[in-house]
Design a protein around this motif. Structure first.
Motif, short mmCIF file in Angstrom:
data_model
loop_
_atom_site.label_atom_id
_atom_site.label_comp_id
_atom_site.label_asym_id
_atom_site.label_seq_id
_atom_site.Cartn_x
_atom_site.Cartn_y
_atom_site.Cartn_z
N VAL A 1 -27.07 -12.34 34.99
CA VAL A 1 -28.53 -12.17 35.09
C VAL A 1 -29.26 -13.49 34.84
CG1 VAL A 1 -28.52 -9.69 34.58
CG2 VAL A 1 -28.82 -11.31 32.69
N ALA A 2 -28.70 -14.31 33.96
CA ALA A 2 -29.31 -15.62 33.70
C ALA A 2 -29.26 -16.47 34.97
CB ALA A 2 -28.60 -16.32 32.55
N GLU A 3 -28.13 -16.39 35.65
CA GLU A 3 -27.97 -17.12 36.91
C GLU A 3 -28.96 -16.61 37.95
OE1 GLU A 3 -24.39 -16.84 40.07
OE2 GLU A 3 -23.74 -17.16 37.99
N ALA A 4 -29.11 -15.29 38.02
CA ALA A 4 -29.98 -14.69 39.04
C ALA A 4 -31.44 -15.12 38.86
CB ALA A 4 -29.87 -13.17 39.00
N ILE A 5 -31.88 -15.28 37.63
CA ILE A 5 -33.29 -15.67 37.43
C ILE A 5 -33.43 -17.19 37.45
CG2 ILE A 5 -33.34 -15.82 34.89
CD1 ILE A 5 -36.09 -13.86 36.17
N GLY A 6 -32.31 -17.90 37.33
CA GLY A 6 -32.39 -19.36 37.21
C GLY A 6 -32.87 -19.75 35.82
N TRP A 7 -32.17 -19.25 34.81
CA TRP A 7 -32.60 -19.42 33.41
C TRP A 7 -32.79 -20.89 33.04
CZ3 TRP A 7 -34.11 -15.85 29.80
CH2 TRP A 7 -34.28 -16.32 28.50
N ASP A 8 -31.93 -21.74 33.60
CA ASP A 8 -31.98 -23.16 33.19
C ASP A 8 -33.15 -23.91 33.81
OD1 ASP A 8 -29.84 -22.94 31.50
OD2 ASP A 8 -28.37 -23.36 33.08
N GLU A 9 -33.75 -23.31 34.82
CA GLU A 9 -34.96 -23.93 35.36
C GLU A 9 -36.18 -23.26 34.75
OE1 GLU A 9 -33.95 -22.97 39.40
OE2 GLU A 9 -31.99 -23.65 38.68
N ALA A 10 -37.18 -24.06 34.47
CA ALA A 10 -38.37 -23.51 33.82
C ALA A 10 -39.05 -22.49 34.72
CB ALA A 10 -39.34 -24.63 33.49
N PRO A 11 -39.56 -21.40 34.16
CA PRO A 11 -40.30 -20.43 34.98
C PRO A 11 -41.62 -21.05 35.44
CG PRO A 11 -40.41 -19.85 32.64
CD PRO A 11 -39.49 -21.02 32.74
N PRO A 12 -42.28 -20.44 36.42
CA PRO A 12 -43.60 -20.93 36.83
C PRO A 12 -44.53 -21.02 35.63
CG PRO A 12 -42.85 -19.19 38.30
CD PRO A 12 -41.86 -19.26 37.18
N LYS A 13 -45.50 -21.91 35.73
CA LYS A 13 -46.43 -22.14 34.61
C LYS A 13 -47.09 -20.82 34.18
CE LYS A 13 -50.29 -25.32 33.54
NZ LYS A 13 -50.32 -24.90 32.18
N GLY A 14 -47.11 -20.61 32.89
CA GLY A 14 -47.73 -19.40 32.37
C GLY A 14 -46.82 -18.18 32.34
N HIS A 15 -45.63 -18.31 32.93
CA HIS A 15 -44.66 -17.21 32.91
C HIS A 15 -43.67 -17.43 31.77
CE1 HIS A 15 -45.09 -15.91 37.43
NE2 HIS A 15 -46.25 -16.22 36.88
N PHE A 16 -43.24 -16.32 31.18
CA PHE A 16 -42.29 -16.39 30.07
C PHE A 16 -41.19 -15.36 30.28
CE2 PHE A 16 -46.32 -18.03 28.69
CZ PHE A 16 -45.97 -19.18 27.98
N ARG A 17 -40.03 -15.65 29.71
CA ARG A 17 -38.88 -14.78 29.94
C ARG A 17 -38.30 -14.24 28.65
NH1 ARG A 17 -36.09 -19.16 33.93
NH2 ARG A 17 -37.31 -18.66 35.80
N GLY A 18 -37.77 -13.04 28.77
CA GLY A 18 -37.00 -12.45 27.69
C GLY A 18 -35.68 -11.96 28.24
N ILE A 19 -34.65 -12.01 27.42
CA ILE A 19 -33.31 -11.62 27.88
C ILE A 19 -32.69 -10.68 26.85
CG2 ILE A 19 -32.12 -13.58 26.76
CD1 ILE A 19 -30.46 -13.79 29.42
N ALA A 20 -31.80 -9.81 27.30
CA ALA A 20 -31.10 -8.92 26.38
C ALA A 20 -29.83 -8.43 27.03
CB ALA A 20 -31.99 -7.72 26.00
N THR A 21 -28.89 -8.02 26.20
CA THR A 21 -27.62 -7.50 26.72
C THR A 21 -27.18 -6.28 25.93
OG1 THR A 21 -25.44 -8.17 27.50
CG2 THR A 21 -26.04 -8.89 25.29
N THR A 22 -26.50 -5.36 26.61
CA THR A 22 -26.09 -4.10 25.99
C THR A 22 -24.76 -3.64 26.58
OG1 THR A 22 -27.44 -2.95 27.64
CG2 THR A 22 -28.44 -3.27 25.48
N GLU A 23 -24.14 -2.66 25.93
CA GLU A 23 -22.80 -2.19 26.36
C GLU A 23 -22.76 -0.66 26.39
OE1 GLU A 23 -22.97 -3.49 22.89
OE2 GLU A 23 -23.72 -5.24 23.92
N PRO A 24 -23.65 0.00 27.12
CA PRO A 24 -23.72 1.46 27.03
C PRO A 24 -22.78 2.19 27.97
CG PRO A 24 -25.65 0.54 28.14
CD PRO A 24 -24.67 -0.57 27.97
N TYR A 25 -22.27 3.32 27.54
CA TYR A 25 -21.52 4.26 28.38
C TYR A 25 -20.39 3.59 29.17
CZ TYR A 25 -25.40 7.11 27.01
OH TYR A 25 -26.33 7.78 26.25
N GLY A 26 -19.69 2.71 28.49
CA GLY A 26 -18.54 2.09 29.13
C GLY A 26 -18.89 1.01 30.13
N SER A 27 -20.17 0.74 30.32
CA SER A 27 -20.62 -0.32 31.22
C SER A 27 -21.22 -1.46 30.41
CB SER A 27 -21.66 0.20 32.21
OG SER A 27 -21.07 1.01 33.18
#
Lengths: 722, 154
Positions: free
Chosen positions: A563-589
């Motif tokens: 998901v970090a790759e998909a959003i391009g985490w290492d590149e700054a978001p557009p001005k005024g945009h901010f990002r949050g990230i999270a990870t989970t392990e539910p129901y065997g997935s």
């Protein structure tokens, strides 16, 4: 009334004819296939029936309520069978037949994102076994070695002799072949039906109004029941004044059921019954719970958060307190998640028809056996005499899984009517919202240390929550511990040597139930925000802070990286945009998400992008998995922004969609789904998508505003959604 | 009173204040139109009255007398309406319960604005879908607008 003959709908015909013929499964025809010919099928095993015209009927035991497994589960069977998917018809297993045959179709419940992950093995084996029997039949018929026979796309062939056959010609003989003791399942590389984005078989009926839900049952001579239950849970009718209601048009009877737990009006039309119910003044015995409020409940939970001892979690290790004592920094935070209502679009209801020798039931249910049993128990008759008709559920989300309140009520009302009178009982939206089995309210306290290198040293967590299993089902908790409430804590993806976590049950009079994603719908709000709080304290990027603690958890790392790759985490978001990230392990997935947003000075949140990733091991129907992730995101954002069931004077304050806000189309963010299956395991799909959204959203809000939201919903913090 | 529904005429004997929804569902036995909130919040009960989308749970039947009522069953005889086809193509429905109403709302929008903007779609499509199919609803509407220009001549 003048009704044109041509107006008889397909649905009406199906329901009427099943009622007359004894009520069997509703066959779903895949468009473009030839019609199933009655009486020509050969049952190769309990899952596969093959017809003379080569049509293949695959049985489906669970419920379809939008999660898509009516299509994807049969894909598992069809692949191992090497069937031609265009010749496949899917048919619900009859519940009565299931009960009369030692419950041979296994679990029928549609809960816990389990249809694929917990039935894939026996469904694939059923397909492989049926294939082997077809091959054995062909080998006998053609007098050739079975090993030389090939099966592909519904055709059996023997190259050397030039023999070819469809399944139909071999079906009768195949049904007499011995069932193989062992079968080999395919290598995933050889799958040709599993993994395909086949259109869902139930969708055509959902676009022309012909889809049948529980609410749609209609029988000759039917009467309709509207129901009122005490606004304070568990209360009963002390007395009622129906003088104004009785004389209204169409009213047949007014009476209490279940020792006064509900008052019922029966009429010749549901609207008339409901209007009359509104005219009745009811004196309720509220049983002492009339003073319970959100504040009293919160104070009770707070005490449990502060109490010294809890039931320890199984994954405790090392000495958390000692590690925290030695840490450079110590961070501690409390989190709060409220009660929530399921609110599926189809209200609760059931139709029950009692006759001399049988009882027929139509209801939207995630637990067909439990629904059937509830009717049998209410009437004091054997389960074998109850016939429950399979229908699509107009949403379930857990509401129709563990609770059978409404089917029981319909049975009791039908019992009070003259024998043979079909009764359709239907709740209003208000009744549903105020008599749900709610997602538990919970409080969390997490405390952890950080060393000088920004590594987590010592982790303590306390979960204070109701227990669904104990309070709804009466399941005793082993040593006071409830694993469902602690999902998300009992296996941390972060490598922390010293951890101590425990649980305290907080039982109130509010009924609890399984709500989509269950414990995982709320624990990540605390866990994944707290990880962000630690990252902030360490002065580190929340994505890389997570990664560096996941050295030994390859699968959690993998989906987070995707998901970090998909959003391009290492590149700054557009001005005024901010990002949050999270990870989970539910129901065997494994699911992870990134939310990108901006927040203006007035607190208006504008969600620009949502990246939602899943690694469910194997993907059976990719388009359906995407649909589930999209839907779960909407579900989570509704809960985050507005979701709260509030108790005052012992009763629920919210009543309908005007004060229990759900997301609408205009608020739907741009979203991208990332399917990243790594193979080797089978995880769930219907629920896991929700788990990382809430914390990713709140982490993004923190990034944008510096405000750490530790209690929900967001509307109480001055936030609105653009 | 006399009701004109999907090109048929029905004579019904009901209270004038009975909501149109219950007449459609329980008197005319057309079950494709759904009950979900009862207070015109969610739109699951959307039908057309003289081409306009109406939330039939909160619309008294007397107000529909003499008008042309269209339900999901009257949209096409064989699910061939472009909006229905787009709903299948984009695999929009999940549980499907709200989709009759969603489709009726979308048809009405497209009848008025054959090429709706996102803002038009946002304004017209206010029905609730608890399964969260909004992304696909939007995609399907844009698809209809893009590929059925001849069907939707303004």
């Amino acid at each position: 009334m003048n009704k044109p003959a041509t107006n008889l709908s397909r649905r009406k015909f199906l329901i009427t004819s099943t009622a007359i013929s004894g009520g069997f499964a509703l066959g779903l025809q895949i468009p473009g296939t030839s019609a199933q010919q009655e009486g020509q099928g050969n049952n190769i095993n309990i899952w596969v029936e093959i017809h003379a015209d080569d049509a293949v009927t695959i049985k489906y035991a669970r419920t379809e309520m939008g999660q898509g497994s009516l299509t994807s589960a049969p894909q598992l069977v069809a692949d191992e069978l090497d069937a031609d998917w265009n010749q496949v018809t899917i048919e619900y297993v009859d519940v009565n037949e299931h009960i009369r045959n030692d419950r041979q179709w296994g679990a029928m419940v549609t809960v816990g994102s389990q249809t694929i992950r917990l039935s894939q093995d026996y469904l694939r084996r059923a397909g492989a076994s049926a294939r082997a029997m077809l091959v054995a039949a062909a080998a006998q018929a053609w007098d050739v070695p079975a090993e030389e026979i090939a099966v592909a796309n519904g055709t059996i062939s023997h190259e050397a002799s030039g023999h070819r056959s469809g399944f139909g010609a071999m079906a009768e003989l195949a049904a007499t072949m011995p069932v193989p003791e062992t079968v080999n399942l395919k290598d995933p590389a050889d799958w040709h039906i599993i993994g395909q984005p086949f259109p869902r078989v139930d969708i055509p009926a959902s676009v022309d109004g012909s889809q049948v839900y529980g609410i749609d049952a209609e029988l000759p001579g039917m009467v309709y029941a509207a129901v009122a239950q005490c606004p304070v849970f568990g209360g009963t009718v002390r007395s009622f004044d129906a003088s104004r209601a009785r004389d209204r048009r169409g009213i047949i009877d007014i009476f209490g059921i279940d020792d006064g737990l509900a008052l019922v009006v029966v009429a010749d039309n549901w609207w008339r019954a409901k209007q009359a119910l509104d005219e009745i003044s009811i004196d309720w015995d509220t049983k002492g719970n009339e003073n319970v409020s959100n504040e009293s409940i919160k104070a009770f939970f707070q005490k449990n958060l502060d109490a010294p001892d809890g039931a320890p979690m199984p994954n405790n290790a090392g000495d958390a307190d000692a590690a925290i004592a030695e840490a450079d920094q110590v961070i501690e935070a409390d989190y709060y998640t409220p009660y929530l209502s399921h609110s599926p679009m189809e209200p609760m209801g059931a139709t029950v028809h009692i006759q001399e020798d049988r009882v027929d039931v139509w209801t939207s249910t995630q637990a067909p056996v439990a629904s059937l049993t509830s009717v049998a128990e209410a009437l004091g008759i054997p389960e074998e005499d109850v016939y429950l008709h399979r229908v699509q559920a107009g949403g379930g989300f857990g509401r129709r899984g563990g609770s059978t309140d409404y089917s029981r009520q319909a049975a009791l009302v039908a019992q009070a009517m003259p024998l043979g009178t079909p009764v359709k009982l239907l709740w209003t939206r208000e009744e549903d919202m105020q008599h749900d089995f709610y997602r538990p309210l919970a409080m969390y306290r997490i405390k952890a240390g950080l060393d000088a290198d920004g590594y987590i040293k010592g982790w303590r967590a306390r979960v204070a929550s109701g227990s669904i299993l104990n309070q709804m089902r009466g399941v005793p908790l082993s040593n006071g511990f409830d694993g469902i409430s602690c999902e998300g804590f009992t296996r941390l993806p972060y490598q922390i040597e010293d951890q101590f976590q425990d649980f305290r049950q907080c039982a109130t009079h509010v009924p609890l139930g399984f709500w989509r994603t269950v414990g995982w719908s709320q624990t990540p709000f605390a866990r994944e925000q707290f990880i962000d709080e630690l990252a902030a304290a360490a002065g580190e990027d929340p994505y890389y802070f997570r990664l560096k603690h996941m050295a030994e958890d390859e699968l959690s790392r993998h989906i987070l990286e995707k998901v970090a790759e998909a959003i391009g985490w290492d590149e700054a978001p557009p001005k005024g945009h901010f990002r949050g990230i999270a990870t989970t392990e539910p129901y065997g997935s494994f699911t992870a998400a990134v939310v990108e947003l901006s927040v203006n000075d007035a607190g208006v949140i504008n969600i620009h992008r949502v990246i939602q990733g899943i690694d469910p091991g194997h993907v059976v129907n990719p388009d359906n998995v995407k649909a589930q992730l999209e839907g779960a995101t909407v579900w989570a954002i509704s809960a985050a922004m507005w979701g709260e069931i509030t108790i005052e004077e012992g009763r629920v304050q919210e009543s309908n969609f005007h004060n229990y806000r759900l997301m609408r189309l205009a608020e739907m963010p741009v979203m991208e789904t990332v399917l990243a299956p790594t193979g080797g395991f089978w995880g769930g799909v219907g629920e896991p998508g929700q788990a990382p959204i809430l914390p990713a959203l709140c982490n993004a809000i923190y990034a944008a505003t510096g405000t750490r939201v530790r209690s929900l919903p967001l509307q109480h913090h001055g936030f609105t959604l653009a | 009173m006399e009701l004109h529904v999907n090109n048929s005429t029905y004579e019904v004997d009901v209270e004038p204040e009975m909501p149109l929804l219950w007449v459609i569902r329980d008197i005319l036995n057309l079950k494709g139109t759904k009950f979900a909130c009862g207070i015109a919040q969610c739109g699951a009960c959307t039908v057309h009255i003289d081409g306009e989308p109406v939330r039939s749970c909160s619309y008294p039947v007397f107000a529909a007398e003499g008008k042309l009522i269209t339900t999901i069953e009257g949209l096409s005889a064989d699910a061939s309406h472009p909006v229905q086809q787009a709903w299948i193509k984009h695999q929009v429905p999940q549980c499907g319960y709200c989709q009759s109403g969603q489709i009726m709302a979308a048809v009405s929008l497209l009848n008025k604005k054959p090429r709706p903007t996102d803002a038009d779609i946002n304004a017209a499509m206010t029905n609730i879908c608890r399964c969260g199919t909004y992304k696909r609803i939007r995609d399907a509407i844009h698809d209809v607008a893009g590929s059925n220009a001849e069907f939707y001549q303004a």
